[in-house]
Design a protein around this motif. Structure first.
Motif, PDB file in Angstrom:
ATOM      1  N   THR A   1     -40.450  55.685 -71.057  1.00 27.42           N
ATOM      2  CA  THR A   1     -39.266  55.850 -70.217  1.00 27.42           C
ATOM      3  C   THR A   1     -38.524  54.515 -70.183  1.00 27.42           C
ATOM      4  O   THR A   1     -39.060  53.490 -70.588  1.00 27.42           O
ATOM      5  N   ALA A   2     -37.301  54.540 -69.690  1.00 25.47           N
ATOM      6  CA  ALA A   2     -36.526  53.306 -69.533  1.00 25.47           C
ATOM      7  C   ALA A   2     -35.673  53.406 -68.284  1.00 25.47           C
ATOM      8  O   ALA A   2     -34.966  54.398 -68.091  1.00 25.47           O
ATOM      9  N   THR A   3     -35.766  52.401 -67.429  1.00 28.59           N
ATOM     10  CA  THR A   3     -34.943  52.327 -66.220  1.00 28.59           C
ATOM     11  C   THR A   3     -34.333  50.943 -66.134  1.00 28.59           C
ATOM     12  O   THR A   3     -35.039  49.944 -66.272  1.00 28.59           O
ATOM     13  N   ASP A   4     -33.031  50.889 -65.934  1.00 30.66           N
ATOM     14  CA  ASP A   4     -32.316  49.616 -65.829  1.00 30.66           C
ATOM     15  C   ASP A   4     -31.339  49.719 -64.659  1.00 30.66           C
ATOM     16  O   ASP A   4     -30.406  50.525 -64.710  1.00 30.66           O
ATOM     17  N   SER A   5     -31.558  48.922 -63.622  1.00 29.95           N
ATOM     18  CA  SER A   5     -30.683  48.964 -62.441  1.00 29.95           C
ATOM     19  C   SER A   5     -29.255  48.544 -62.785  1.00 29.95           C
ATOM     20  O   SER A   5     -28.321  48.847 -62.043  1.00 29.95           O
ATOM     21  N   GLY A   6     -29.052  47.883 -63.934  1.00 26.15           N
ATOM     22  CA  GLY A   6     -27.712  47.516 -64.397  1.00 26.15           C
ATOM     23  C   GLY A   6     -26.976  48.675 -65.047  1.00 26.15           C
ATOM     24  O   GLY A   6     -25.831  48.529 -65.471  1.00 26.15           O
ATOM     25  N   GLY A   7     -27.618  49.823 -65.118  1.00 23.20           N
ATOM     26  CA  GLY A   7     -27.002  51.011 -65.706  1.00 23.20           C
ATOM     27  C   GLY A   7     -27.314  51.126 -67.185  1.00 23.20           C
ATOM     28  O   GLY A   7     -27.673  50.150 -67.841  1.00 23.20           O
ATOM     29  N   ILE A   8     -27.203  52.343 -67.704  1.00 21.81           N
ATOM     30  CA  ILE A   8     -27.382  52.612 -69.129  1.00 21.81           C
ATOM     31  C   ILE A   8     -26.177  53.433 -69.578  1.00 21.81           C
ATOM     32  O   ILE A   8     -26.031  54.586 -69.210  1.00 21.81           O
ATOM     33  N   LYS A   9     -25.300  52.800 -70.364  1.00 13.46           N
ATOM     34  CA  LYS A   9     -24.086  53.456 -70.861  1.00 13.46           C
ATOM     35  C   LYS A   9     -24.238  53.972 -72.287  1.00 13.46           C
ATOM     36  O   LYS A   9     -23.641  54.978 -72.641  1.00 13.46           O
TER      37      LYS A   9
END
Length: 146
Positions: free
Chosen positions: A113-121
């Protein structure tokens, strides 16, 4: 008769609502590429093939992230794959490499999985051929909007 018609219309309306509800996860199609590099004797060769897909849960999280890479050449190099995402501010996040050291014709795959609080565009993968810690060839899969 009126009662039966009302029940039928009610069930039909529920069916339309269920059919019109957007899916919770967006599954992207598999994307892959071939990492090439230049050799003195054979010219341009393919050293690795890799790719993957993912589910887009929301603007900061990917689930069911598939990464797969295959070593295609007996060349004493190892191959690797990593996820790359673009944040909302335009910077790129290069995730950890996943490597295959076992030689030509071998492959491996990972589910993460991948989670980035900076967003994923945007999301894509980098596939590479390594000589030690140095990249000798690479490719990027086509970026996918999230």
């Amino acid at each position: 008769m009126k009662r039966r018609l009302a029940l039928t219309l009610g069930l039909t309306s529920v069916g339309v609502l269920i059919a019109a509800t957007p899916a919770q996860a967006n599954t992207d199609a598999w994307r892959e590429c071939s990492a090439v590099y230049l050799t003195p004797t054979s010219g341009l060769v393919v050293g690795a093939v890799g790719g993957g897909n993912e589910n887009i849960k929301n603007s900061t999280t990917l689930t069911d992230v598939n990464l797969s890479v295959k070593d295609t050449r007996a060349d004493s190099h190892h191959v690797a794959i990593r996820l790359v995402t673009r944040r909302s501010n335009g910077t790129d996040h290069y995730w950890s490499w996943h490597s295959v050291y076992s030689g030509s014709g071998t492959h491996d795959s990972w589910l993460t999985t991948a989670t980035d609080s900076g967003g994923i565009k945007l999301v894509w993968r980098e596939i590479a051929v390594f000589e030690g810690d140095s990249k000798v060839g690479y490719c990027y899969t086509t970026p996918q909007d999230t």
